[in-house]
Design a protein around this motif. Structure first.
Motif, short mmCIF file in Angstrom:
data_model
loop_
_atom_site.label_atom_id
_atom_site.label_comp_id
_atom_site.label_asym_id
_atom_site.label_seq_id
_atom_site.Cartn_x
_atom_site.Cartn_y
_atom_site.Cartn_z
N PHE A 88 0.84 -1.19 0.00
CA PHE A 88 0.00 0.00 0.00
C PHE A 88 0.88 1.24 0.00
CE2 PHE A 88 -2.54 3.11 2.63
CZ PHE A 88 -3.53 3.36 1.69
N CYS A 89 1.09 1.80 -1.19
CA CYS A 89 1.91 3.00 -1.31
C CYS A 89 1.80 3.52 -2.74
CB CYS A 89 3.37 2.71 -0.97
SG CYS A 89 4.15 1.49 -2.08
N ALA A 90 2.25 4.75 -2.95
CA ALA A 90 2.33 5.28 -4.30
C ALA A 90 3.46 4.58 -5.05
CB ALA A 90 2.57 6.78 -4.26
N ALA A 91 3.35 4.55 -6.37
CA ALA A 91 4.30 3.80 -7.18
C ALA A 91 5.75 4.20 -6.92
CB ALA A 91 3.97 3.98 -8.66
N GLU A 92 5.98 5.49 -6.70
CA GLU A 92 7.34 5.99 -6.52
C GLU A 92 7.92 5.64 -5.15
OE1 GLU A 92 9.76 10.26 -6.90
OE2 GLU A 92 7.60 10.17 -7.33
N GLU A 93 7.06 5.29 -4.20
CA GLU A 93 7.50 5.09 -2.83
C GLU A 93 8.03 3.69 -2.51
OE1 GLU A 93 4.36 8.31 -0.85
OE2 GLU A 93 3.84 6.17 -0.97
N ALA A 94 7.63 2.70 -3.29
CA ALA A 94 7.97 1.31 -2.97
C ALA A 94 9.45 1.01 -3.20
CB ALA A 94 7.14 0.36 -3.82
N SER A 95 9.97 0.06 -2.42
CA SER A 95 11.33 -0.42 -2.65
C SER A 95 11.31 -1.54 -3.68
CB SER A 95 11.93 -0.95 -1.35
OG SER A 95 11.30 -2.17 -0.96
N ASP A 96 12.46 -1.83 -4.26
CA ASP A 96 12.54 -2.92 -5.23
C ASP A 96 12.15 -4.25 -4.59
OD1 ASP A 96 13.44 -1.11 -7.09
OD2 ASP A 96 15.56 -1.68 -6.91
N ASP A 97 12.59 -4.49 -3.37
CA ASP A 97 12.27 -5.75 -2.69
C ASP A 97 10.77 -5.88 -2.46
OD1 ASP A 97 14.90 -6.54 -2.63
OD2 ASP A 97 15.25 -5.90 -0.56
N GLN A 98 10.10 -4.79 -2.12
CA GLN A 98 8.66 -4.85 -1.91
C GLN A 98 7.91 -5.18 -3.20
OE1 GLN A 98 8.20 -0.91 -0.13
NE2 GLN A 98 7.59 -1.86 1.82
N ILE A 99 8.37 -4.61 -4.28
CA ILE A 99 7.74 -4.89 -5.58
C ILE A 99 7.90 -6.36 -5.94
CG2 ILE A 99 7.77 -4.37 -8.05
CD1 ILE A 99 8.81 -1.55 -7.25
N ILE A 100 9.09 -6.88 -5.74
CA ILE A 100 9.36 -8.28 -6.05
C ILE A 100 8.52 -9.19 -5.16
CG2 ILE A 100 11.13 -10.09 -5.91
CD1 ILE A 100 13.16 -7.87 -6.72
N GLN A 101 8.40 -8.86 -3.88
CA GLN A 101 7.58 -9.66 -2.97
C GLN A 101 6.11 -9.66 -3.39
OE1 GLN A 101 8.68 -11.51 -0.57
NE2 GLN A 101 6.86 -12.02 0.64
N GLN A 102 5.63 -8.51 -3.87
CA GLN A 102 4.25 -8.43 -4.33
C GLN A 102 3.99 -9.36 -5.50
OE1 GLN A 102 1.20 -5.80 -3.46
NE2 GLN A 102 0.96 -7.99 -3.85
N ILE A 103 4.88 -9.34 -6.46
CA ILE A 103 4.71 -10.18 -7.65
C ILE A 103 4.93 -11.66 -7.32
CG2 ILE A 103 5.53 -10.64 -9.99
CD1 ILE A 103 4.06 -7.94 -9.59
N ASN A 104 5.95 -11.93 -6.52
CA ASN A 104 6.24 -13.33 -6.19
C ASN A 104 5.09 -13.99 -5.43
OD1 ASN A 104 8.73 -13.31 -7.42
ND2 ASN A 104 9.90 -13.06 -5.54
N THR A 105 4.48 -13.25 -4.52
CA THR A 105 3.40 -13.82 -3.71
C THR A 105 2.11 -13.96 -4.50
OG1 THR A 105 4.35 -12.80 -1.73
CG2 THR A 105 2.08 -13.59 -1.58
N ASN A 106 1.62 -12.86 -5.06
CA ASN A 106 0.29 -12.85 -5.65
C ASN A 106 0.22 -13.40 -7.07
OD1 ASN A 106 -0.16 -11.50 -3.27
ND2 ASN A 106 -1.28 -9.81 -4.18
N VAL A 107 1.33 -13.36 -7.78
CA VAL A 107 1.30 -13.83 -9.17
C VAL A 107 2.03 -15.17 -9.31
CG1 VAL A 107 1.80 -13.28 -11.58
CG2 VAL A 107 1.23 -11.44 -9.97
N ILE A 108 3.33 -15.16 -9.08
CA ILE A 108 4.11 -16.38 -9.31
C ILE A 108 3.69 -17.49 -8.35
CG2 ILE A 108 6.43 -17.37 -9.33
CD1 ILE A 108 7.45 -14.61 -10.24
N GLY A 109 3.45 -17.14 -7.09
CA GLY A 109 3.01 -18.15 -6.14
C GLY A 109 1.71 -18.81 -6.56
N SER A 110 0.74 -18.01 -6.96
CA SER A 110 -0.55 -18.55 -7.39
C SER A 110 -0.39 -19.41 -8.65
CB SER A 110 -1.54 -17.42 -7.67
OG SER A 110 -1.96 -16.81 -6.46
N ILE A 111 0.40 -18.93 -9.59
CA ILE A 111 0.62 -19.68 -10.83
C ILE A 111 1.25 -21.04 -10.53
CG2 ILE A 111 2.06 -19.77 -12.92
CD1 ILE A 111 1.56 -16.74 -13.20
#
Length: 273
Positions: A88-111
């Motif tokens: 939960f943040c604006a696009a410019e505020e997130a860290s690289d690790d947070q972005i990767i965690q978001q994709i890994n959990t909700n997308v790659i994990g589900s797939i």
């Protein structure tokens, strides 16, 4: 009675779904990062509940856990991808690790859960896949850009998957809850705030959430029961919107996109070779 495999069962909709299924006499294979959080349910339901430790960002563990669940339980009728991460943040505020965690959990994990289950579902002659997405898989709200990224991505995957596996008697439903009275808000991950976004839509939504005034109209119990009911539906819907806000916001988003597309019809058709 059916056997369900559910990820992310420690809290929220996943925990409630697990409890309701067990209470109704179903078997549940529950996965979560901290299995001890289900000790109370094990004591109450015994062999009706199968538990495994699983972090869906650990791809190599997923196949072994899914394979073991099918080996131990035999047929599994329903796969529920519920484990999630909300940034939960604006696009410019997130860290690289947070972005990767978001994709890994909700997308790659589900797939990877689905990919691991598909050979078993085909071998047993079919089954159901429920992918927990969000109203935010069809519409958007400021300050949720990466969360939306993950939900729009997994919805595209599941919509394609549904076409690929229908002849194997495997049905896919994307569950799209709106804002519900669960502990979802408390589990959201934030980032350091940039003052530049304070007086923007992102800042406005942030203040609503921080103040506790963001409207939460969804009833978790009714939503979970709707998920159970849809499994028995003769004609399984591809998408299941749950909550007044989910219906209203998704509909408004789709209509807006359709109006914009229709306004471009002449231009689109002019590009025909």
């Amino acid at each position: 009675m059916k056997t369900w495999f559910i990820t992310g069962t420690s809290s929220g909709l996943g925990r409630l779904l697990t409890e309701k299924l067990l209470d109704q006499g179903h078997r549940v294979a529950a996965t979560l990062r901290k299995p001890e959080l289900l000790n109370e349910l094990i004591a109450k339901y015994g062999d009706q509940l199968w538990i495994a430790q699983l972090d869906v960002t650990h791809t190599q563990s997923i196949k072994s856990v899914v394979d073991k669940a099918f080996a131990d339980l035999g047929q599994i009728d329903v796969i529920v991808n519920n484990a999630g991460y909300a940034l939960f943040c604006a696009a410019e505020e997130a860290s690289d690790d947070q972005i990767i965690q978001q994709i890994n959990t909700n997308v790659i994990g589900s797939i990877q859960i689905i990919r691991s289950a598909l050979p078993h579902l085909r071998a047993q002659g079919g089954g159901r896949i429920l992918q927990v997405s969000s109203a935010g898989g069809q519409t958007t709200y400021p300050n949720f850009s990466y969360y939306h990224t993950s939900k729009w991505a997994i919805e595209g995957f599941c919509e394609t998957l549904a076409q690929e596996v229908s002849l194997f008697n495997i049905r896919v439903t994307i569950v799209e809850p709106g804002a519900h009275k669960t502990d979802f808000g408390g589990g959201m991950v934030t980032a350091p705030v940039l003052e530049a976004y304070d007086q923007t839509p992102a800042g406005y939504v942030r203040r609503l959430v921080d103040s506790g005034t963001f409207p939460l109209t969804g009833d978790p119990d009714k939503t979970v029961q709707a998920m159970i009911n849809v499994v028995d539906a003769t004609t399984a819907p591809l998408r299941l919107a749950l909550g007044k806000d989910a219906y209203t916001d998704i509909r408004a988003s789709l209509l807006s996109r359709l109006v914009e597309l229709d306004a471009q019809k002449e231009l689109a058709l002019s590009s025909i070779v």
